[in-house]
Design a protein around this motif. Structure first.
Motif, PDB file in Angstrom:
ATOM      1  N   TYR A 208       1.138  -1.264   0.004  1.00 48.89           N
ATOM      2  CA  TYR A 208       0.169  -0.080   0.090  1.00 48.89           C
ATOM      3  C   TYR A 208       0.981   1.261   0.058  1.00 48.89           C
ATOM      4  CZ  TYR A 208      -4.214   2.859   1.278  1.00 48.89           C
ATOM      5  OH  TYR A 208      -4.963   3.913   1.301  1.00 48.89           O
ATOM      6  N   SER A 209       1.883   1.139   0.818  1.00 47.69           N
ATOM      7  CA  SER A 209       2.679   2.377   0.947  1.00 47.69           C
ATOM      8  C   SER A 209       3.558   2.596  -0.428  1.00 47.69           C
ATOM      9  CB  SER A 209       3.864   2.310   2.132  1.00 47.69           C
ATOM     10  OG  SER A 209       3.081   2.603   3.248  1.00 47.69           O
ATOM     11  N   ARG A 210       3.818   1.415  -0.970  1.00 45.48           N
ATOM     12  CA  ARG A 210       4.748   1.723  -2.225  1.00 45.48           C
ATOM     13  C   ARG A 210       3.800   2.168  -3.378  1.00 45.48           C
ATOM     14  NH1 ARG A 210       8.178  -3.380  -5.231  1.00 45.48           N
ATOM     15  NH2 ARG A 210       8.675  -2.204  -6.949  1.00 45.48           N
ATOM     16  N   ALA A 211       2.553   1.952  -3.190  1.00 43.64           N
ATOM     17  CA  ALA A 211       1.565   2.623  -4.378  1.00 43.64           C
ATOM     18  C   ALA A 211       1.216   3.870  -4.116  1.00 43.64           C
ATOM     19  CB  ALA A 211       0.150   1.679  -4.004  1.00 43.64           C
ATOM     20  N   VAL A 212       1.243   4.471  -2.779  1.00 43.39           N
ATOM     21  CA  VAL A 212       0.999   5.798  -2.801  1.00 43.39           C
ATOM     22  C   VAL A 212       2.082   6.921  -2.149  1.00 43.39           C
ATOM     23  CG1 VAL A 212      -1.462   5.289  -1.877  1.00 43.39           C
ATOM     24  CG2 VAL A 212       0.207   5.494  -0.004  1.00 43.39           C
ATOM     25  N   PHE A 213       3.236   6.457  -1.435  1.00 41.95           N
ATOM     26  CA  PHE A 213       4.217   7.209  -0.812  1.00 41.95           C
ATOM     27  C   PHE A 213       5.053   7.815  -1.967  1.00 41.95           C
ATOM     28  CE2 PHE A 213       7.722   8.011   2.239  1.00 41.95           C
ATOM     29  CZ  PHE A 213       7.010   9.123   2.686  1.00 41.95           C
ATOM     30  N   SER A 214       5.370   8.881  -1.686  1.00 44.21           N
ATOM     31  CA  SER A 214       6.266   9.833  -2.939  1.00 44.21           C
ATOM     32  C   SER A 214       7.263   9.344  -3.035  1.00 44.21           C
ATOM     33  CB  SER A 214       6.385  11.231  -2.344  1.00 44.21           C
ATOM     34  OG  SER A 214       6.867  11.568  -1.066  1.00 44.21           O
ATOM     35  N   ALA A 215       8.175   8.737  -1.746  1.00 48.58           N
ATOM     36  CA  ALA A 215       9.578   8.176  -2.190  1.00 48.58           C
ATOM     37  C   ALA A 215       9.776   6.970  -2.945  1.00 48.58           C
ATOM     38  CB  ALA A 215      10.124   7.752  -0.617  1.00 48.58           C
ATOM     39  N   PHE A 216       8.417   6.257  -3.427  1.00 46.55           N
ATOM     40  CA  PHE A 216       8.376   5.282  -4.029  1.00 46.55           C
ATOM     41  C   PHE A 216       7.668   5.387  -5.448  1.00 46.55           C
ATOM     42  CE2 PHE A 216       7.937   3.462   0.355  1.00 46.55           C
ATOM     43  CZ  PHE A 216       9.209   3.085   0.447  1.00 46.55           C
ATOM     44  N   GLY A 217       7.574   6.573  -5.526  1.00 46.20           N
ATOM     45  CA  GLY A 217       6.758   7.103  -6.927  1.00 46.20           C
ATOM     46  C   GLY A 217       5.463   7.307  -6.849  1.00 46.20           C
ATOM     47  N   GLY A 218       4.942   7.316  -5.518  1.00 44.91           N
ATOM     48  CA  GLY A 218       3.254   7.661  -5.386  1.00 44.91           C
ATOM     49  C   GLY A 218       3.227   9.306  -5.399  1.00 44.91           C
ATOM     50  N   GLU A 219       1.946   9.777  -5.256  1.00 48.30           N
ATOM     51  CA  GLU A 219       1.750  11.206  -5.135  1.00 48.30           C
ATOM     52  C   GLU A 219       1.622  11.820  -3.824  1.00 48.30           C
ATOM     53  OE1 GLU A 219      -1.580  12.331  -7.705  1.00 48.30           O
ATOM     54  OE2 GLU A 219      -1.751  10.385  -8.731  1.00 48.30           O
ATOM     55  N   TRP A 220       1.760  11.138  -2.865  1.00 42.63           N
ATOM     56  CA  TRP A 220       1.431  11.644  -1.514  1.00 42.63           C
ATOM     57  C   TRP A 220       2.706  11.257  -0.395  1.00 42.63           C
ATOM     58  CZ3 TRP A 220      -3.125  13.933  -2.003  1.00 42.63           C
ATOM     59  CH2 TRP A 220      -4.144  13.431  -2.835  1.00 42.63           C
ATOM     60  N   THR A 221       2.723  12.521   0.323  1.00 43.31           N
ATOM     61  CA  THR A 221       3.865  12.386   1.345  1.00 43.31           C
ATOM     62  C   THR A 221       3.182  12.752   2.668  1.00 43.31           C
ATOM     63  OG1 THR A 221       5.479  13.562  -0.162  1.00 43.31           O
ATOM     64  CG2 THR A 221       5.987  13.773   2.133  1.00 43.31           C
ATOM     65  N   TYR A 222       3.530  12.103   3.722  1.00 40.52           N
ATOM     66  CA  TYR A 222       2.891  12.372   5.082  1.00 40.52           C
ATOM     67  C   TYR A 222       3.708  11.767   6.225  1.00 40.52           C
ATOM     68  CZ  TYR A 222       2.222   7.393   3.129  1.00 40.52           C
ATOM     69  OH  TYR A 222       2.296   6.212   2.386  1.00 40.52           O
TER      70      TYR A 222
END
Length: 354
Positions: A208-222
């Motif tokens: 899930y994090s790989r799909a959303v987190f910016s460090a892995f190419g996702g669009e979101w940072t949190y």
């Protein structure tokens, strides 16, 4: 991070929030001693006098950072609020067990404090005969995952409080189906009584994090302290609380308000990463949840959003457009003041928080 202030009784003092301009936060003191935090979004121009209040509640291993969702409701003139429950996000304090709860009804105090800070009357519990002050504005509850499960049962216990319920991939049933839950539940219940803080084997592979987190190419940072890459360690007490709540849903909640359930069109529950994980719900079996959603009440709309993630509103921009359009269609039929998707959201604009 700005210093947090406390809400006590009728006195509310708001402070700037980490999400930036237009966002403020308020610490809510609870009887348990573990605080909750209410966030509000107040963009320039304000809201319509007759607009509804919207209250958002996050899911497991999560907190509120979905600014695009706040913008969606605010652009319709709604008053938008989000609640970081106790032991989560902005409310998490040193020494606390993240996400720990023995029963989802413990969050009743969080919700009651939030509604009081929003200037709403204390809602009557089902079966009470005392007169209840009539709210001046409608209340729309929006919940994600475990937050959706929590709000569903809260709405059933407080049948006069909310005007509508919007559920974003709610955890209404166990991934291994109702039969699996019934088989495991007695064992989990006994263990929760003896060792409530005992942790469960990790099941989050990080897809899930790989799909959303910016460090892995996702669009979101949190904030990774508030939303870890592989989630908080789950406890048997938490799972027991979820199982008991899911059993109540399975028995039927008989909600008398319109309900919208947003779900992906598919699940990906494999431990290894695949491109499919970026276009599916990696946390829930969406077919099982879609079926269980019919137990919520007599006016339930299930909207399946192709290629959506577990948090539908963190999906890719074209998917988010479809999700907001689904809310639009439902709202025009069921809400007294239906929101319209803004041009910015139709274009897939998104905000990044830290």
């Amino acid at each position: 991070m700005p210093e947090l202030t406390h809400y006590s009784g009728d006195t509310a003092t708001w402070q700037p929030d980490i999400l930036g301009e237009g966002y403020e936060q308020l610490t809510l003191e609870l009887p348990s001693g573990a605080p909750a935090t209410l966030v509000r979004y107040s963009p320039p121009g304000g809201c319509r006098p007759d607009a509804a209040d919207v209250l958002y509640v996050h899911g497991w291993s999560d907190y509120f950072f979905q600014t695009e969702l706040a913008q969606y409701w605010a652009k319709a003139g709604m008053r938008f609020y989000a609640l970081d429950l106790h032991n989560y996000g902005r409310s998490l304090r040193p020494g606390q067990s993240p996400g720990f709860t023995m029963d989802l009804t413990e969050y009743d105090d969080d919700i009651a404090a939030a509604l009081a800070a929003m200037g709403r009357p204390v809602p009557a519990v089902k079966g009470e005969t005392a007169e209840e002050a009539k709210p001046a504005r409608p209340l729309i509850l929006v919940g994600h995952s475990t937050g959706g499960l929590t709000l569903s049962l809260w709405a059933a216990r407080h049948p006069l409080a909310a005007s509508a319920l919007v559920l974003n991939s709610p955890w209404l049933e166990f991934q291994a189906t109702e039969l699996g839950r019934k088989i495991i539940s007695p064992l989990i219940g006994r263990e929760a009584q003896r060792h409530p803080l005992a942790t469960l084997p990790p099941v989050d592979a990080g897809n899930y994090s790989r799909a959303v987190f910016s460090a892995f190419g996702g669009e979101w940072t949190y904030n990774l302290l508030w939303r870890p890459l592989r989630g908080f360690p789950g406890t048997v007490a938490f799972l027991n609380a979820v199982f008991r709540a899911q059993a109540a849903v399975a028995d039927g909640l008989d909600l008398g308000i319109p309900v919208l359930v947003l779900l992906s069109d598919k699940s990906y529950l494999q431990p290894r990463w695949s491109a499919e994980a970026g276009k599916a719900d990696v946390a829930l079996d969406v077919e099982v949840v879609a079926h269980r959603a019919l137990s919520l009440g007599n006016s339930v709309t299930v909207a399946r959003v192709p290629d959506a993630l577990h948090d539908v509103f963190l999906s890719a921009k074209p998917v988010r457009r479809r999700a907001y359009a689904a809310v639009d269609r439902w709202a025009r039929g069921y809400l007294p003041a239906a929101p319209k998707t803004s041009p910015e959201l139709q274009a897939g604009a998104q905000s990044i928080s830290s």
